[in-house]
Write a protein that holds these residues in place. Structure first.
Motif, mmCIF file in Angstrom:
data_model
loop_
_atom_site.group_PDB
_atom_site.id
_atom_site.type_symbol
_atom_site.label_atom_id
_atom_site.label_comp_id
_atom_site.label_asym_id
_atom_site.label_seq_id
_atom_site.Cartn_x
_atom_site.Cartn_y
_atom_site.Cartn_z
ATOM 1 N N TYR A 82 73.910 37.560 62.641
ATOM 2 C CA TYR A 82 72.499 37.710 62.999
ATOM 3 C C TYR A 82 71.784 38.257 61.765
ATOM 4 N N ARG A 83 70.680 37.635 61.370
ATOM 5 C CA ARG A 83 69.899 38.102 60.216
ATOM 6 C C ARG A 83 68.461 38.352 60.676
ATOM 7 N N VAL A 84 67.932 39.493 60.245
ATOM 8 C CA VAL A 84 66.574 39.877 60.625
ATOM 9 C C VAL A 84 65.900 40.513 59.412
ATOM 10 N N SER A 85 64.638 40.190 59.195
ATOM 11 C CA SER A 85 63.832 40.848 58.162
ATOM 12 C C SER A 85 62.762 41.664 58.864
ATOM 13 N N LEU A 86 62.581 42.887 58.403
ATOM 14 C CA LEU A 86 61.591 43.784 58.999
ATOM 15 C C LEU A 86 60.682 44.349 57.918
ATOM 16 N N SER A 87 59.438 44.519 58.248
ATOM 17 C CA SER A 87 58.504 45.213 57.365
ATOM 18 C C SER A 87 58.696 46.711 57.572
ATOM 19 N N GLU A 88 58.506 47.492 56.525
ATOM 20 C CA GLU A 88 58.710 48.935 56.662
ATOM 21 C C GLU A 88 57.648 49.619 57.521
ATOM 22 N N ASN A 89 56.594 48.892 57.865
ATOM 23 C CA ASN A 89 55.552 49.528 58.675
ATOM 24 C C ASN A 89 55.697 49.231 60.175
ATOM 25 N N VAL A 90 56.850 48.741 60.617
ATOM 26 C CA VAL A 90 57.042 48.537 62.063
ATOM 27 C C VAL A 90 57.184 49.895 62.738
ATOM 28 N N ASP A 141 61.730 53.089 55.687
ATOM 29 C CA ASP A 141 61.151 53.308 54.360
ATOM 30 C C ASP A 141 61.945 52.485 53.377
ATOM 31 N N PHE A 142 61.316 51.454 52.815
ATOM 32 C CA PHE A 142 61.974 50.526 51.878
ATOM 33 C C PHE A 142 62.517 51.251 50.656
ATOM 34 N N GLU A 143 61.817 52.284 50.217
ATOM 35 C CA GLU A 143 62.250 52.993 49.002
ATOM 36 C C GLU A 143 63.515 53.827 49.252
ATOM 37 N N GLU A 144 63.735 54.229 50.505
ATOM 38 C CA GLU A 144 64.936 55.012 50.829
ATOM 39 C C GLU A 144 66.136 54.102 51.106
#
Length: 145
Positions: A82-90, A141-144
């Motif tokens: 299963y592959r999922v992409s998420l925005s950090e602002n969800v 948080d994408f940076e973390e």
């Protein structure tokens, strides 16, 4: 007097004719090969008793064997990956994905519970153990990560 017992031909069952100490005979049905409920749930057999008469007479009895379930099948997911992409602002509580799996067993043996294998390392997501729904637990948080 009773001469013999016979069982209609079967790949899974055979019959052994036994004799008691008083000379009376009785049949013993024996399993020849393993049963698999997922392939066949029941068997209908005919037991025949024959006598020594001239002409020989017979009587039949129907035997209905119901195969009960054993927990012999592992659950299978509907997808291998299963592959999922998420925005950090969800927002926390957002549904990410719902995984599904099936089990060929029945009853309690077919009940599936979902869990993360490394649950102590999964802090950003929650998994509903009954439904397979994965939701965002904490802010991403994408940076973390």
């Amino acid at each position: 007097t009773l001469q013999n017992y016979q069982l209609n031909p079967s790949d899974h069952f055979s019959l052994i004719n036994k004799e008691k100490s008083d000379g009376s005979k009785y049949p013993e049905m024996v399993l020849k090969t393993p049963l698999d409920r997922e392939k066949q749930k029941s068997y209908h057999l005919t037991l025949t008793a024959l006598d020594f008469g001239a002409p020989p007479l017979s009587s039949t009895a129907q035997i209905h064997v119901l195969v009960t379930d054993a927990n012999d099948n592992a659950p299978v997911f509907s997808q291998d990956v299963y592959r999922v992409s998420l925005s950090e602002n969800v927002y926390p509580g957002t549904t990410v994905l719902q995984v599904t799996a099936t089990d060929q067993d029945e009853g309690i043996n077919a009940e599936i519970t979902f869990s993360f294998s490394e649950a102590s390392q999964i802090t950003q997501f929650d998994l509903n153990s009954n439904t397979g729904e994965i939701t965002v637990l904490n802010t991403l948080d994408f940076e973390e990560v």
